[in-house]
Structures are given as structure tokens and as C-alpha cells.
Design a protein around this motif. Structure first.
Motif, PDB file in Angstrom:
ATOM      1  N   ILE A  51      -4.083   2.002   3.505  1.00 51.99           N
ATOM      2  CA  ILE A  51      -3.376   3.071   3.787  1.00 51.99           C
ATOM      3  C   ILE A  51      -2.935   2.617   4.423  1.00 51.99           C
ATOM      4  CG2 ILE A  51      -3.384   5.387   4.788  1.00 51.99           C
ATOM      5  CD1 ILE A  51      -6.391   4.992   4.097  1.00 51.99           C
ATOM      6  N   GLY A  52      -1.475   3.460   3.885  1.00 49.61           N
ATOM      7  CA  GLY A  52       0.077   3.261   4.779  1.00 49.61           C
ATOM      8  C   GLY A  52       1.372   2.571   4.025  1.00 49.61           C
ATOM      9  N   ARG A  53       0.991   1.510   3.524  1.00 49.30           N
ATOM     10  CA  ARG A  53       1.316   0.260   2.349  1.00 49.30           C
ATOM     11  C   ARG A  53       2.120   0.693   0.640  1.00 49.30           C
ATOM     12  NH1 ARG A  53       0.160  -4.991   3.026  1.00 49.30           N
ATOM     13  NH2 ARG A  53      -1.331  -5.544   5.098  1.00 49.30           N
ATOM     14  N   PRO A  54       4.038   0.553   0.749  1.00 52.45           N
ATOM     15  CA  PRO A  54       4.143   0.384  -0.242  1.00 52.45           C
ATOM     16  C   PRO A  54       2.742   0.011  -1.575  1.00 52.45           C
ATOM     17  CG  PRO A  54       5.520   0.314   1.015  1.00 52.45           C
ATOM     18  CD  PRO A  54       3.997  -0.296   1.952  1.00 52.45           C
ATOM     19  N   TYR A  55       2.083   0.772  -2.563  1.00 53.10           N
ATOM     20  CA  TYR A  55       1.655   0.472  -3.438  1.00 53.10           C
ATOM     21  C   TYR A  55       2.669  -1.190  -4.411  1.00 53.10           C
ATOM     22  CZ  TYR A  55      -1.391  -0.093  -7.470  1.00 53.10           C
ATOM     23  OH  TYR A  55      -2.659  -0.245  -8.313  1.00 53.10           O
ATOM     24  N   GLU A  56       3.765  -1.113  -4.122  1.00 54.12           N
ATOM     25  CA  GLU A  56       4.174  -2.242  -4.955  1.00 54.12           C
ATOM     26  C   GLU A  56       4.020  -3.284  -4.194  1.00 54.12           C
ATOM     27  OE1 GLU A  56       7.764  -2.205  -7.976  1.00 54.12           O
ATOM     28  OE2 GLU A  56       6.326  -0.413  -7.167  1.00 54.12           O
ATOM     29  N   GLU A  57       3.472  -3.362  -3.446  1.00 45.57           N
ATOM     30  CA  GLU A  57       3.499  -5.089  -2.661  1.00 45.57           C
ATOM     31  C   GLU A  57       2.104  -5.462  -2.905  1.00 45.57           C
ATOM     32  OE1 GLU A  57       2.715  -3.850   1.113  1.00 45.57           O
ATOM     33  OE2 GLU A  57       4.684  -3.943   1.945  1.00 45.57           O
ATOM     34  N   LEU A  58       1.804  -4.186  -4.057  1.00 47.64           N
ATOM     35  CA  LEU A  58       0.516  -4.805  -4.460  1.00 47.64           C
ATOM     36  C   LEU A  58      -0.051  -5.544  -5.878  1.00 47.64           C
ATOM     37  CD1 LEU A  58      -1.957  -2.579  -3.325  1.00 47.64           C
ATOM     38  CD2 LEU A  58      -1.698  -4.968  -1.884  1.00 47.64           C
ATOM     39  N   LEU A  59       1.263  -5.646  -6.549  1.00 39.39           N
ATOM     40  CA  LEU A  59       1.845  -5.469  -8.061  1.00 39.39           C
ATOM     41  C   LEU A  59       2.323  -6.734  -8.522  1.00 39.39           C
ATOM     42  CD1 LEU A  59       2.929  -1.608  -9.107  1.00 39.39           C
ATOM     43  CD2 LEU A  59       0.888  -2.950  -9.069  1.00 39.39           C
ATOM     44  N   PRO A  60       2.300  -7.699  -9.245  1.00 41.11           N
ATOM     45  CA  PRO A  60       2.668  -8.932  -9.602  1.00 41.11           C
ATOM     46  C   PRO A  60       4.157  -8.459  -9.859  1.00 41.11           C
ATOM     47  CG  PRO A  60       0.241  -8.533 -10.039  1.00 41.11           C
ATOM     48  CD  PRO A  60       0.188  -7.215  -9.708  1.00 41.11           C
ATOM     49  N   PRO A  61       5.035  -9.406  -9.804  1.00 40.25           N
ATOM     50  CA  PRO A  61       6.131  -9.197 -10.291  1.00 40.25           C
ATOM     51  C   PRO A  61       6.602  -8.658 -11.968  1.00 40.25           C
ATOM     52  CG  PRO A  61       6.789 -10.705  -8.345  1.00 40.25           C
ATOM     53  CD  PRO A  61       4.876 -10.337  -8.409  1.00 40.25           C
ATOM     54  N   LYS A  62       5.451  -9.461 -12.647  1.00 39.60           N
ATOM     55  CA  LYS A  62       5.251  -9.443 -13.975  1.00 39.60           C
ATOM     56  C   LYS A  62       4.578  -8.685 -14.513  1.00 39.60           C
ATOM     57  CE  LYS A  62       1.113 -12.000 -14.095  1.00 39.60           C
ATOM     58  NZ  LYS A  62       0.503 -13.565 -14.752  1.00 39.60           N
ATOM     59  N   GLU A  63       4.123  -8.041 -14.050  1.00 40.22           N
ATOM     60  CA  GLU A  63       3.270  -6.624 -14.206  1.00 40.22           C
ATOM     61  C   GLU A  63       4.024  -5.075 -13.746  1.00 40.22           C
ATOM     62  OE1 GLU A  63       1.159  -6.580 -16.421  1.00 40.22           O
ATOM     63  OE2 GLU A  63      -0.866  -7.371 -15.163  1.00 40.22           O
ATOM     64  N   ARG A  64       5.547  -5.399 -13.701  1.00 41.53           N
ATOM     65  CA  ARG A  64       6.667  -4.633 -13.003  1.00 41.53           C
ATOM     66  C   ARG A  64       6.817  -3.248 -13.969  1.00 41.53           C
ATOM     67  NH1 ARG A  64       7.941  -6.504  -6.663  1.00 41.53           N
ATOM     68  NH2 ARG A  64       6.048  -6.763  -5.688  1.00 41.53           N
ATOM     69  N   MET A  65       7.213  -3.764 -15.062  1.00 41.90           N
ATOM     70  CA  MET A  65       8.279  -3.499 -16.096  1.00 41.90           C
ATOM     71  C   MET A  65       6.895  -2.254 -16.627  1.00 41.90           C
ATOM     72  SD  MET A  65      10.736  -5.894 -16.786  1.00 41.90           S
ATOM     73  CE  MET A  65      11.437  -4.532 -18.355  1.00 41.90           C
ATOM     74  N   ARG A  66       6.111  -3.270 -16.802  1.00 41.54           N
ATOM     75  CA  ARG A  66       4.550  -2.901 -17.844  1.00 41.54           C
ATOM     76  C   ARG A  66       4.234  -1.507 -16.827  1.00 41.54           C
ATOM     77  NH1 ARG A  66      -1.196  -4.305 -20.103  1.00 41.54           N
ATOM     78  NH2 ARG A  66      -0.845  -5.919 -17.133  1.00 41.54           N
ATOM     79  N   ILE A  67       3.621  -1.923 -15.757  1.00 39.70           N
ATOM     80  CA  ILE A  67       3.386  -0.386 -15.218  1.00 39.70           C
ATOM     81  C   ILE A  67       4.569   0.840 -14.612  1.00 39.70           C
ATOM     82  CG2 ILE A  67       2.494  -0.009 -12.673  1.00 39.70           C
ATOM     83  CD1 ILE A  67       1.244  -3.014 -12.981  1.00 39.70           C
ATOM     84  N   ALA A  68       5.021   0.796 -14.696  1.00 31.05           N
ATOM     85  CA  ALA A  68       6.371   1.724 -14.486  1.00 31.05           C
ATOM     86  C   ALA A  68       6.267   2.589 -15.508  1.00 31.05           C
ATOM     87  CB  ALA A  68       8.180   1.114 -14.811  1.00 31.05           C
ATOM     88  N   GLU A  69       6.529   1.830 -16.565  1.00 31.62           N
ATOM     89  CA  GLU A  69       6.734   2.544 -18.483  1.00 31.62           C
ATOM     90  C   GLU A  69       5.122   3.334 -17.840  1.00 31.62           C
ATOM     91  OE1 GLU A  69       7.761   3.828 -21.888  1.00 31.62           O
ATOM     92  OE2 GLU A  69       8.399   2.523 -20.568  1.00 31.62           O
ATOM     93  N   ARG A  70       3.632   2.319 -17.895  1.00 30.07           N
ATOM     94  CA  ARG A  70       2.423   3.116 -17.756  1.00 30.07           C
ATOM     95  C   ARG A  70       2.850   4.956 -16.775  1.00 30.07           C
ATOM     96  NH1 ARG A  70      -2.431   1.855 -19.046  1.00 30.07           N
ATOM     97  NH2 ARG A  70      -3.294   3.110 -17.268  1.00 30.07           N
ATOM     98  N   ARG A  71       3.279   4.491 -15.925  1.00 29.74           N
ATOM     99  CA  ARG A  71       3.500   5.953 -14.587  1.00 29.74           C
ATOM    100  C   ARG A  71       4.265   6.748 -15.866  1.00 29.74           C
ATOM    101  NH1 ARG A  71       5.422   2.602  -9.486  1.00 29.74           N
ATOM    102  NH2 ARG A  71       3.192   2.551  -8.600  1.00 29.74           N
ATOM    103  N   ARG A  72       5.948   6.448 -16.194  1.00 29.16           N
ATOM    104  CA  ARG A  72       6.385   7.590 -16.901  1.00 29.16           C
ATOM    105  C   ARG A  72       5.387   8.740 -17.932  1.00 29.16           C
ATOM    106  NH1 ARG A  72      10.160   3.581 -16.462  1.00 29.16           N
ATOM    107  NH2 ARG A  72       9.742   2.272 -18.346  1.00 29.16           N
ATOM    108  N   LYS A  73       4.665   7.889 -18.978  1.00 29.87           N
ATOM    109  CA  LYS A  73       3.480   8.036 -19.521  1.00 29.87           C
ATOM    110  C   LYS A  73       2.534   8.980 -18.920  1.00 29.87           C
ATOM    111  CE  LYS A  73       3.720   4.392 -22.998  1.00 29.87           C
ATOM    112  NZ  LYS A  73       3.498   3.619 -23.720  1.00 29.87           N
ATOM    113  N   LEU A  74       2.061   8.483 -17.427  1.00 30.21           N
ATOM    114  CA  LEU A  74       1.443   9.185 -17.028  1.00 30.21           C
ATOM    115  C   LEU A  74       1.673  10.292 -16.320  1.00 30.21           C
ATOM    116  CD1 LEU A  74      -1.769   9.775 -14.991  1.00 30.21           C
ATOM    117  CD2 LEU A  74       0.101   8.381 -12.857  1.00 30.21           C
ATOM    118  N   TRP A  75       2.780  11.149 -16.029  1.00 28.79           N
ATOM    119  CA  TRP A  75       3.865  11.917 -15.739  1.00 28.79           C
ATOM    120  C   TRP A  75       4.339  13.269 -16.880  1.00 28.79           C
ATOM    121  CZ3 TRP A  75       1.867  11.788 -11.013  1.00 28.79           C
ATOM    122  CH2 TRP A  75       2.299  11.079 -10.036  1.00 28.79           C
ATOM    123  N   ALA A  76       4.505  12.166 -17.543  1.00 27.24           N
ATOM    124  CA  ALA A  76       4.687  13.240 -18.817  1.00 27.24           C
ATOM    125  C   ALA A  76       3.075  13.855 -19.470  1.00 27.24           C
ATOM    126  CB  ALA A  76       5.026  11.968 -20.196  1.00 27.24           C
TER     127      ALA A  76
END
Length: 249
Positions: A79-104
Motif C-alpha cells: 500500500i502506497g507504492r506506485p503500481y508501475e514498480e510491479l510492472l516489467p518494462p516489457k509489459e508496460r505498453m500492453r498494460i497501458a493499452e488495457r487501461r485505456r480500454k478499461l476506462w472506456a
């Protein structure tokens, strides 16, 4: 061949996160001094799946299973950590795209991903995420489970099949796997490339249509082949064989 694994269906996982969404909403409506403790209990602290809520990029809730998944001693370590710290660099673009779909759309399909543990090691996870409100702000509620063992078994099976295929391709002559479908139809689910110099037909053509090979046999031999496969395989399981110099064994 596919391995059977005990796992929750997508519908069951979705039902689980929908229940959690209602519990979060109930906790948000609570105005008691003990609101944080109520929220903690209502989010099912001891649920076997890892539950994590992220608001504005910061982890605001994690249960015990999430702590175990990410290698933390307690949920409070997350708790209190940026969630980005738990994402492997190679996954970040894919997860960013998922987030855009999530908010939509409010939710995204279940997906296999990887996460970073606190010690820097990778863990394979299956994740289902929905959008919620946390203290009036947009937030993500995710349910994750460790699928490392499942993927390890899948990779081991693939490696085994690749070794068998390599072995089959190097055996003189041609090897095949034949399945008898209901009604007696023969299907060659695997044929090595050695079939081409023997019969003048490509392996892909044989696997697409068994008659591409069978019509190259003498009618008597064709009947013998069919009968031998049926006798060896009364329960319609795959039958294996090898052809060399135009003889079927």
C-alpha cells in the motif's frame, strides 16, 4: 495433446470481482470511525486470489494473497507504492493499452501477464480488472492468480512435442499419427516430411486431406491399412505408424 488444469472460468472470476465491486461501494458509503477496518474486512482479506486496488497509480488496497504474490511480508508493504514498480518494462505498453480500454468500457478481458515481485523476480499471473470508485475517484480493482506452474507445464509439453517432432523428422522414411473419426474417416493429425520422397505428396496435403495419401496406395493395401488401424485402435485413440520404402508398418 493439451493438459487439463483446474482453474476458475472467466465467468467465475468476473462474478468474484463484481462482488468485490459491491463490497467496495458498501465500504465507501460507511461513515463510521472504523471505516478502514470495515473496508479491509469487507474486501475479503483471506481470499485465495490476489486482490489489489490502484487509485491514481498508487496501490491503496491489497489483501494477504496479493502480499504473497508480490513477495511482501504484509499487505501494508504494498500500500502506497506506485503500481508501475510491479510492472516489467516489457509489459508496460500492453498494460497501458488495457487501461485505456478499461476506462472506456469498465472492464477488460482476463489475460495472462507478468509482474515483478519486490525482490525483482518475475511471476506469471492471470489478471481480471474492473473499474470502481475509491473515495470518489476512479480506481482499478484487479483479481490475479499465480499461473507459474501451469505455464511451466505448458512449456514442458511444448518442448516435449518439439523433441518428438524433431526425432520423427530424422527417422528414415515417414512417420505419422492417424486418428479414426466417428464413421470411420481417417485423419492424419501428424505426418513427417519424409512422406514426400516416398509418395510424392507433401505432409501438409496429407494432414489437410487423408485421401491425398490414401489414393496413392494400391486398393488392396489401402483396405489393409484401414483395417490394421481400426484393429489397433478400437476406441478411436490416435494410432501411430511409420512408412519406409512404400511399406506401412
Amino acid at each position: 495433446m493439451t493438459a487439463r488444469v483446474n482453474r476458475k472460468t472467466k465467468a467465475e472470476l468476473l462474478a468474484e470481482v463484481q462482488i468485490l465491486r459491491r463490497l467496495v461501494a458498501d465500504a465507501q458509503r460507511s461513515a463510521t470511525a472504523d471505516e478502514d477496518d470495515l473496508r479491509y474486512r469487507q474486501l475479503v482479506r483471506f481470499l485465495p486470489d490476489a486482490v489489489r486496488i490502484t487509485c491514481e497509480g498508487i496501490i491503496v488496497y491489497a489483501n494477504d494473497a496479493a502480499a504473497r504474490l508480490f513477495g511482501a511480508r504484509t499487505p501494508e508493504e504494498l500500500i502506497g507504492r506506485p503500481y508501475e514498480e510491479l510492472l516489467p518494462p516489457k509489459e508496460r505498453m500492453r498494460i497501458a493499452e488495457r487501461r485505456r480500454k478499461l476506462w472506456a468500457t469498465g472492464s477488460v478481458p482476463m489475460q495472462e501477464q507478468q509482474r515483478l515481485r519486490l525482490d525483482g523476480t518475475l511471476v506469471d499471473v492471470e489478471v481480471l480488472t474492473i473499474s470502481i470508485k475509491w473515495q470518489g475517484k476512479p480506481a482499478e480493482l484487479s483479481v490475479s492468480r499465480d499461473i507459474t506452474d501451469r505455464l511451466r507445464g505448458r512449456r514442458a509439453l511444448l518442448e516435449h512435442e518439439q523433441r518428438l517432432a524433431a526425432l520423427a523428422e530424422n527417422i528414415p522414411g515417414a512417420t505419422y499419427q492417424c486418428v479414426v473419426r466417428p464413421g470411420g474417416r481417417l485423419v492424419f493429425s501428424y505426418v513427417s516430411h519424409g512422406v514426400a520422397p516416398l509418395f510424392g505428396v507433401d505432409a501438409e496435403q496429407v494432414m489437410a486431406r487423408a485421401t491425398n495419401l490414401l489414393k496413392r496406395f494400391h486398393p488392396d493395401d489401402r483396405r489393409t491399412l484401414r483395417e490394421s488401424i481400426r484393429l489397433l485402435d478400437p476406441e478411436l485413440a490416435p494410432a501411430y505408424g511409420m512408412a519406409a520404402w512404400c511399406h506401412v508398418w
